[in-house]
Each structure stands twice: as C-alpha cells, then as structure tokens.
Design an enzyme around this catalytic site. Structure first.
Site, PDB file in Angstrom:
ATOM      1  N   ASP A  63     -29.994   0.525 -16.394  1.00 37.14           N
ATOM      2  CA  ASP A  63     -28.930  -0.499 -16.441  1.00 37.14           C
ATOM      3  C   ASP A  63     -27.626  -0.019 -15.802  1.00 37.14           C
ATOM      4  O   ASP A  63     -26.620  -0.728 -15.842  1.00 37.14           O
ATOM      5  CB  ASP A  63     -28.665  -0.917 -17.895  1.00 37.14           C
ATOM      6  CG  ASP A  63     -28.207   0.252 -18.753  1.00 37.14           C
ATOM      7  OD1 ASP A  63     -28.099   1.390 -18.220  1.00 37.14           O
ATOM      8  OD2 ASP A  63     -27.948   0.035 -19.951  1.00 37.14           O
ATOM      9  N   GLU A  65     -25.878   2.740 -16.660  1.00 36.27           N
ATOM     10  CA  GLU A  65     -25.092   3.692 -17.473  1.00 36.27           C
ATOM     11  C   GLU A  65     -25.431   5.121 -17.065  1.00 36.27           C
ATOM     12  O   GLU A  65     -26.545   5.400 -16.625  1.00 36.27           O
ATOM     13  CB  GLU A  65     -25.412   3.499 -18.961  1.00 36.27           C
ATOM     14  CG  GLU A  65     -24.896   2.200 -19.507  1.00 36.27           C
ATOM     15  CD  GLU A  65     -25.350   1.952 -20.944  1.00 36.27           C
ATOM     16  OE1 GLU A  65     -26.012   2.829 -21.533  1.00 36.27           O
ATOM     17  OE2 GLU A  65     -25.057   0.855 -21.451  1.00 36.27           O
ATOM     18  N   GLN A 123      -0.214   7.037  -7.897  1.00 35.56           N
ATOM     19  CA  GLN A 123       0.285   5.895  -8.678  1.00 35.56           C
ATOM     20  C   GLN A 123       0.909   6.442  -9.970  1.00 35.56           C
ATOM     21  O   GLN A 123       0.414   6.202 -11.067  1.00 35.56           O
ATOM     22  CB  GLN A 123      -0.874   4.910  -8.957  1.00 35.56           C
ATOM     23  CG  GLN A 123      -0.449   3.590  -9.601  1.00 35.56           C
ATOM     24  CD  GLN A 123       0.435   2.711  -8.715  1.00 35.56           C
ATOM     25  OE1 GLN A 123       0.397   2.790  -7.507  1.00 35.56           O
ATOM     26  NE2 GLN A 123       1.255   1.869  -9.338  1.00 35.56           N
ATOM     27  N   ASP A 199       6.584  14.223   6.404  1.00 37.72           N
ATOM     28  CA  ASP A 199       7.633  13.672   5.528  1.00 37.72           C
ATOM     29  C   ASP A 199       8.289  14.808   4.742  1.00 37.72           C
ATOM     30  O   ASP A 199       7.840  15.952   4.804  1.00 37.72           O
ATOM     31  CB  ASP A 199       7.085  12.581   4.591  1.00 37.72           C
ATOM     32  CG  ASP A 199       5.896  13.067   3.785  1.00 37.72           C
ATOM     33  OD1 ASP A 199       5.786  14.283   3.562  1.00 37.72           O
ATOM     34  OD2 ASP A 199       5.065  12.225   3.386  1.00 37.72           O
ATOM     35  N   LYS A 222       9.607   9.805   6.429  1.00 39.05           N
ATOM     36  CA  LYS A 222       8.639   8.706   6.350  1.00 39.05           C
ATOM     37  C   LYS A 222       9.060   7.677   5.307  1.00 39.05           C
ATOM     38  O   LYS A 222       9.623   8.023   4.276  1.00 39.05           O
ATOM     39  CB  LYS A 222       7.274   9.294   5.970  1.00 39.05           C
ATOM     40  CG  LYS A 222       6.163   8.266   5.841  1.00 39.05           C
ATOM     41  CD  LYS A 222       4.828   8.949   5.610  1.00 39.05           C
ATOM     42  CE  LYS A 222       4.510   9.094   4.147  1.00 39.05           C
ATOM     43  NZ  LYS A 222       3.187   9.677   3.915  1.00 39.05           N
ATOM     44  N   THR A 253      -5.772   6.929   4.986  1.00 42.62           N
ATOM     45  CA  THR A 253      -6.035   5.987   6.091  1.00 42.62           C
ATOM     46  C   THR A 253      -5.731   6.624   7.449  1.00 42.62           C
ATOM     47  O   THR A 253      -6.105   6.083   8.487  1.00 42.62           O
ATOM     48  CB  THR A 253      -5.139   4.739   5.967  1.00 42.62           C
ATOM     49  OG1 THR A 253      -3.776   5.148   6.123  1.00 42.62           O
ATOM     50  CG2 THR A 253      -5.326   4.055   4.630  1.00 42.62           C
ATOM     51  N   GLY A 254      -5.009   7.716   7.439  1.00 44.45           N
ATOM     52  CA  GLY A 254      -4.635   8.382   8.691  1.00 44.45           C
ATOM     53  C   GLY A 254      -3.328   7.853   9.275  1.00 44.45           C
ATOM     54  O   GLY A 254      -2.813   8.412  10.248  1.00 44.45           O
ATOM     55  N   GLY A 255      -2.771   6.797   8.667  1.00 44.65           N
ATOM     56  CA  GLY A 255      -1.555   6.166   9.197  1.00 44.65           C
ATOM     57  C   GLY A 255      -0.399   7.156   9.357  1.00 44.65           C
ATOM     58  O   GLY A 255       0.313   7.135  10.369  1.00 44.65           O
TER      59      GLY A 255
HETATM   60  C1  R5P Z   1       1.861  10.763   0.914  1.00 43.29           C
HETATM   61  O1  R5P Z   1       2.994  10.878   0.593  1.00 43.29           O
HETATM   62  C2  R5P Z   1       0.951  11.905   1.235  1.00 43.29           C
HETATM   63  O2  R5P Z   1       1.602  13.127   1.287  1.00 43.29           O
HETATM   64  C3  R5P Z   1       0.191  11.651   2.518  1.00 43.29           C
HETATM   65  O3  R5P Z   1       1.090  11.702   3.605  1.00 43.29           O
HETATM   66  C4  R5P Z   1      -0.456  10.302   2.461  1.00 43.29           C
HETATM   67  O4  R5P Z   1      -1.172  10.162   1.267  1.00 43.29           O
HETATM   68  C5  R5P Z   1      -1.374  10.099   3.629  1.00 43.29           C
HETATM   69  O5  R5P Z   1      -1.906   8.813   3.548  1.00 43.29           O
HETATM   70  P1  R5P Z   1      -2.378   8.033   4.826  1.00 43.29           P
HETATM   71  O6  R5P Z   1      -3.367   8.930   5.548  1.00 43.29           O
HETATM   72  O7  R5P Z   1      -3.024   6.782   4.293  1.00 43.29           O
HETATM   73  O8  R5P Z   1      -1.172   7.748   5.651  1.00 43.29           O
END
Ligand code: R5P
Length: 323
Positions: A63, A65, A123, A199, A222, A253-255
């Site tokens: 199921d 679990e 979070q 950052d 950043k 995400t690499g952003g």
């Molecule tokens: C955020 O403050 C972390 O130090 C990383 O820069 C962040 O989690 C990277 O996330 P992403 O790859 O989505 O930009």
C-alpha cells in the site's frame, strides 16, 4: 557494499570512491547506519573508520507504507545515522524519523544524525503571509524523535549566525569548500585564478577556496525574485583575463550560477569553473550552466549526481572520530 542492503530509493555515485584515502583506526562502540538517501556515503564513512554499516532492510508494503528492519544489536551503542535529505525530501525525512525512533527503541545509547544535505533549510522564515516555516517543523521532528547531536555540511543558514541557533541539540556545520578547492587545484589548471561567490552569503566558501588555491576572492550581489528567478547586480570585479572559480553551497535550478557566469563573462573572465557542495541539479540546471559559459562543474556526494567528483566521507569520518 556487501554489508548493507540497498533500499528502494538508493542513489549511488561510483566517482566518489576515487578520492578517498585509506581507512584509519577503528572507532569502538559505534554503529553506522545509512538510510536510502545516505547508504553509499554511510558505507564510505564506515570504511574510513574501519567499520562496516549495520544491515538495514528498507522496503515498501504493497500500500506504499515504508517498512524498516535493522538487523544488528544496538543495545548500549552510539549510533550514527547517515541520511541525506535530497531529491525526495519528505520520503527521506520520514525514513530518518522511522530509523531514529527504531534505533532508540532497540536500546541505542545515543543517536547522532548526519544530514550531508539538509533540505528545507532555505524555508527558515515566513517570507509571505501564511507560509509554513518548514525548517522549524523539520528541526522539531528530528529533535523530538531522539537525535542527540547533528552534523550537516554547508547547511543553508543565511539568516542566522550559526546553524546551531536554529536547534536545541548540538549542531556541527562542516564545510566542503576546502575539499572542492583542493579537487579543482589538483585537476583543473587555472591561469591567474580568482574565486567569486555569487552572493554575500557565499563569501565564506569563496574565501575558504581562495585560501586553498592561494589567491584572492570577491562576491557578487544577488536578489531572489522567485523560486527559480534571481537577479544579480553587476559590480566591477577584478576578473579581466583571469580564470574564475565560482563557489556556492547549492546548485538547484542553476539560475544563480547562470546569472553570475553571464556577468563574469561580460567583465572579461576567461575560463569559468563552478564548484558547489550540494549538486541538487533540478530540471535542466546543468545544461543551462554549461550553456552560460562554464567549462567544468564540480560537486560533492552530499547529493549523488553526475558531477559528484568529491566525496565528503573523509570530512564526516574525521568529525565522527572527534565525538
Ligand atoms: C541561495 O542563497 C543559495 O546559496 C544558492 O545560491 C541557491 O540555493 C542556488 O539556487 P539556484 O541554483 O536555484 O539558483
């Protein structure tokens, strides 16, 4: 791997084996157990300590679990539970809770939780009205289930001075930045290198890496606009004609790295090498980073991935030896 049975969601990184040193003195009266998110790492850590992991059976009932059985005598022992909370954070977190409660119930003296990657740490505040402060809930669960002490690696802690401020139990936040820098130094020839953090928070990793490489460091600024959107402010950096190592804790995400790469390239940087502790690599993060001009991307095995060239097992083993 003979001594542990892989669970239903085991992730493996054979690359991590290549950078491990010799096993050292055996640590007595210590048991090491790996959850599905940390089985290979647990085995590598145990090897470093001349131990073997306890046999654990992890599977699912029809199921859905989860079923857990620990096949070892844990009475009176100190137990180290290795569980990285990556990719399927809820699954691996709940599994940790089951494991920890069971270990205590089987008579263990003390449980030390090793969370190489600690999900939900970002979070740690209510950024918008009504949001769950998930990190607080997660720490409460981990403490209440009987964890006596906790280790993590480069835990996201941008809004507090020390990771321990967010817990009631002793917390040791280790850093993989020197290991990553040593790997880059040994494997990637860099001309007139400098280290840049994307950052302000990444200065600690940029600084540690610059020390290993023997050069200077700097950071960008950043602003996060959303879960997958960041804005990096252009600052004039001393990167013209230099090879740059970009250091961060997480690539999700690499952003962040993509925006940093664009700015560094526009300011005349030559080769871009990227290193991060936790290669989450959500969606097409890696492809986006290579497209943005980075030549090499290196991560550790806190999150097993195709770029996990550096193992944190020696770092964890050293810390456990000092317990
Ligand atoms: C955020 O403050 C972390 O130090 C990383 O820069 C962040 O989690 C990277 O996330 P992403 O790859 O989505 O930009």
């Amino acid at each position: 791997m003979d001594d542990c049975q892989l669970g239903d969601l085991a992730y493996v990184t054979p690359k991590a084996y290549s950078c491990l040193g010799k096993a050292s003195r055996r640590v007595p009266r210590l048991k090491i157990i790996g959850g599905s998110g940390g089985q290979l790492l647990a085995t590598l850590v145990a090897h470093q300590l001349s131990l073997k992991t306890s046999r654990v059976e992890i599977r699912r009932f029809p199921d859905g679990e989860k079923y857990i059985r620990i096949d070892d005598d844990l009475a009176g022992q100190d137990v180290v539970l290795v569980q990285s909370i990556h990719h399927e954070p809820d699954n691996f977190l709940f599994e940790y809770l089951l494991l920890c409660d069971t270990v205590k119930d089987l008579g263990a003296k003390k449980v030390v939780g090793v969370f190489p990657y600690f999900a939900y740490a970002r979070q740690d505040s209510r950024f918008n009205p009504g949001e769950a402060v998930s990190f607080r809930t997660v720490t409460k669960l981990i403490e209440d289930v009987g964890t006596a002490e906790l280790f993590s690696i480069d835990m996201h802690q941008h809004r507090v001075e020390r990771a321990g401020d967010l817990f009631r139990i002793p917390v040791h936040n280790l850093t993989a930045a020197p290991l990553l820098a040593e790997y880059v130094k040994a494997n990637v020839p860099l001309q007139r290198p400098t280290v840049i953090g994307p950052d302000e928070e990444s200065e600690q990793w940029a600084q540690a890496a610059a020390k290993v490489i023997g050069t200077d460091h700097d950071v960008l600024q950043k602003r996060r606009l959303g879960a997958d959107k960041v804005e990096i402010r252009t600052r004039s950096l001393d990167v013209q004609g230099r090879d740059v190592l970009i250091m961060d804790d997480i690539i999700s995400t690499g952003g962040t790295i993509v925006e940093a790469s664009k700015i560094l390239k526009s300011q005349g940087a030559q080769r871009l090498v990227v290193a991060c502790t936790h290669p989450i690599l959500a969606q097409d993060a890696l492809a986006k980073i290579y497209e943005s001009g980075a030549e090499i991307v290196v991560g550790t095995d806190t999150v097993p991935s195709s770029i996990s060239y550096v193992s944190v097992a020696p770092l964890i083993a050293d810390a456990i030896r000092k317990l």
